[in-house]
Design an enzyme around this catalytic site. Structure first.
Site, PDB file in Angstrom:
ATOM      1  N   THR A 191      -2.933  50.293 -72.404  1.00  0.00           N
ATOM      2  CA  THR A 191      -1.869  49.294 -72.639  1.00  0.00           C
ATOM      3  C   THR A 191      -0.892  49.747 -73.738  1.00  0.00           C
ATOM      4  O   THR A 191       0.278  49.387 -73.707  1.00  0.00           O
ATOM      5  CB  THR A 191      -2.445  47.913 -73.021  1.00  0.00           C
ATOM      6  OG1 THR A 191      -3.116  47.999 -74.286  1.00  0.00           O
ATOM      7  CG2 THR A 191      -3.401  47.386 -71.960  1.00  0.00           C
ATOM      8  N   LEU A 236       3.345  46.545 -73.809  1.00  0.00           N
ATOM      9  CA  LEU A 236       3.244  45.371 -72.935  1.00  0.00           C
ATOM     10  C   LEU A 236       1.813  45.274 -72.419  1.00  0.00           C
ATOM     11  O   LEU A 236       1.509  45.523 -71.239  1.00  0.00           O
ATOM     12  CB  LEU A 236       4.268  45.504 -71.809  1.00  0.00           C
ATOM     13  CG  LEU A 236       5.727  45.439 -72.301  1.00  0.00           C
ATOM     14  CD1 LEU A 236       6.702  45.815 -71.206  1.00  0.00           C
ATOM     15  CD2 LEU A 236       6.055  44.064 -72.877  1.00  0.00           C
ATOM     16  N   HIS A 237       0.912  44.873 -73.333  1.00  0.00           N
ATOM     17  CA  HIS A 237      -0.525  44.863 -73.059  1.00  0.00           C
ATOM     18  C   HIS A 237      -0.877  43.990 -71.841  1.00  0.00           C
ATOM     19  O   HIS A 237      -1.398  44.472 -70.840  1.00  0.00           O
ATOM     20  CB  HIS A 237      -1.287  44.324 -74.275  1.00  0.00           C
ATOM     21  CG  HIS A 237      -1.046  45.063 -75.543  1.00  0.00           C
ATOM     22  ND1 HIS A 237      -1.575  46.304 -75.828  1.00  0.00           N
ATOM     23  CD2 HIS A 237      -0.322  44.725 -76.643  1.00  0.00           C
ATOM     24  CE1 HIS A 237      -1.206  46.689 -77.029  1.00  0.00           C
ATOM     25  NE2 HIS A 237      -0.446  45.753 -77.541  1.00  0.00           N
ATOM     26  N   ASP A 238      -0.633  42.698 -71.946  1.00  0.00           N
ATOM     27  CA  ASP A 238      -1.077  41.753 -70.919  1.00  0.00           C
ATOM     28  C   ASP A 238      -0.387  41.949 -69.569  1.00  0.00           C
ATOM     29  O   ASP A 238      -1.051  41.863 -68.520  1.00  0.00           O
ATOM     30  CB  ASP A 238      -0.875  40.319 -71.419  1.00  0.00           C
ATOM     31  CG  ASP A 238      -1.696  40.019 -72.666  1.00  0.00           C
ATOM     32  OD1 ASP A 238      -1.344  39.070 -73.394  1.00  0.00           O
ATOM     33  OD2 ASP A 238      -2.690  40.728 -72.920  1.00  0.00           O
TER      34      ASP A 238
END
Ligand code: RIB
Ligand code: CA
Length: 319
Positions: A191, A236-238
């Site tokens: 991520t 932009l992890h999620d």
């Protein structure tokens, strides 16, 4: 057939983009959203989830969950997401109220309703998911899989060893990884590379639209926070979890044994990923190891721009 998903989240700026992407994707049937305290408190994450669904024009059931962890003291990330969780960016007022049932009951009930089909997208601390699995053990075999943003094979971001979602509730995370439910883990190893530069953010802003414009304003706040940590691109992890649901070719995963440290003085919340199999214990997760960042951004852009296509529903309360 559409994949039935329930998003457990702590919106949170990157959660916000993930939720809007999921609600825009024809491949996904978002049967509900549950909220947890994490980036900000659960009052704010619940309000934000309702406001995001209102913006998307989708009356998705939202059930409020736990504000704090099972055991450890409360952790927040307001320095990254702002006091309101969305970088102070105004969204439409929620057009409807949250469910009466708490998140863990809502998870239990959707797992029963969509037995064997329900996939949980967990993009915040895992308190609600752990509570559902422990209070209602029948839920374990009814949930098809848990796809979570959390942990890392390598270093952490909330501590040198631990990623925020896991260290915010390490006991809940340990319970989820030990539950026997199939898990896909998207850790910082992938991520952190799902990133957007300042130039990329300007390209998104140039696309514009009723979802992308507020998202870019949120990302301005998010990028400023990353820059304050010496990073010149935001992660932009999620959203990567949602993008993978839609196009699994975006992320390469490998089966590994993953355990969660809950007691280490310096390592509590660390996901211990046995990449060489030295523990001789069977894998319990598919762990993300590589990604196609360019195609990820293209998919994110396409989904968020779809809110402005002819025939797209307007925000709730405006039709
Ligand atoms: O470490 C990143 C994770 O922590 C993301 O889910 C972000 O929203 C925060 O919750
Ligand atoms: Ca999150």
């Amino acid at each position: 057939m559409k994949r039935r998903i329930l998003i457990d989240c702590d919106p949170g700026i990157d959660d916000a983009l993930a939720i809007l992407m999921a609600l825009a994707a024809p491949e996904l049937d978002v049967v509900g959203v549950t909220t947890v305290g994490g980036n900000v408190g659960v009052d704010a994450t619940t309000r934000n989830a309702l406001a995001l669904a209102t913006l998307a024009g989708r009356r998705v059931p939202v059930a409020r969950g736990a504000d704090t962890a099972l055991v450890v003291d409360k952790k927040r990330a307001e320095s990254v997401h702002g006091a309101d969780g969305l970088g102070g960016v105004p969204l439409p007022a929620p057009a409807y109220a949250a469910e009466e049932a708490p998140a863990w009951e809502f998870i239990r009930d959707r797992a029963a309703e969509f037995r064997g089909e329900l996939e949980i997208v967990a993009i915040g601390p895992l308190t609600n998911v752990a509570l559902a699995l422990s209070a209602y053990p029948e839920t374990r075999e009814r949930i098809k899989a848990i796809h979570l943003m959390g942990g890392s094979i390598g270093f952490g971001n909330a501590t040198p060893a631990a990623e925020f979602n896991i260290v915010a509730d390490p006991h809940a995370a340990a319970a989820v990884f030990q539950s026997g439910v199939p898990i896909t883990m998207f850790g910082l190893d992938v991520t952190n590379r799902a990133n957007l530069s300042a130039e990329g953010l300007e390209e998104l802003r140039a696309v514009g639209g009723r979802a992308l414009s507020p998202c870019c304003s949120m990302l301005d706040h998010y990028l400023a926070a990353y820059r304050s940590f010496g990073r010149d691109a935001l992660a932009l992890h999620d959203p990567l979890v949602v993008a993978w649901l839609i196009d699994p070719s975006l992320v390469e995963t490998r089966p590994y044994r993953v355990d969660v440290e809950t007691d280490g003085r310096y390592t509590s919340g660390k996901t211990i990923v046995d990449v060489h199999g030295v523990s001789k214990r069977p894998p319990n997760a598919e762990v993300g190891v590589e990604l196609d960042a360019e195609r990820f951004i293209a998919l994110l852009t396409r989904l968020l721009r779809s809110y402005d296509e002819p025939g797209a529903a307007g925000p709730l309360g405006t039709d």
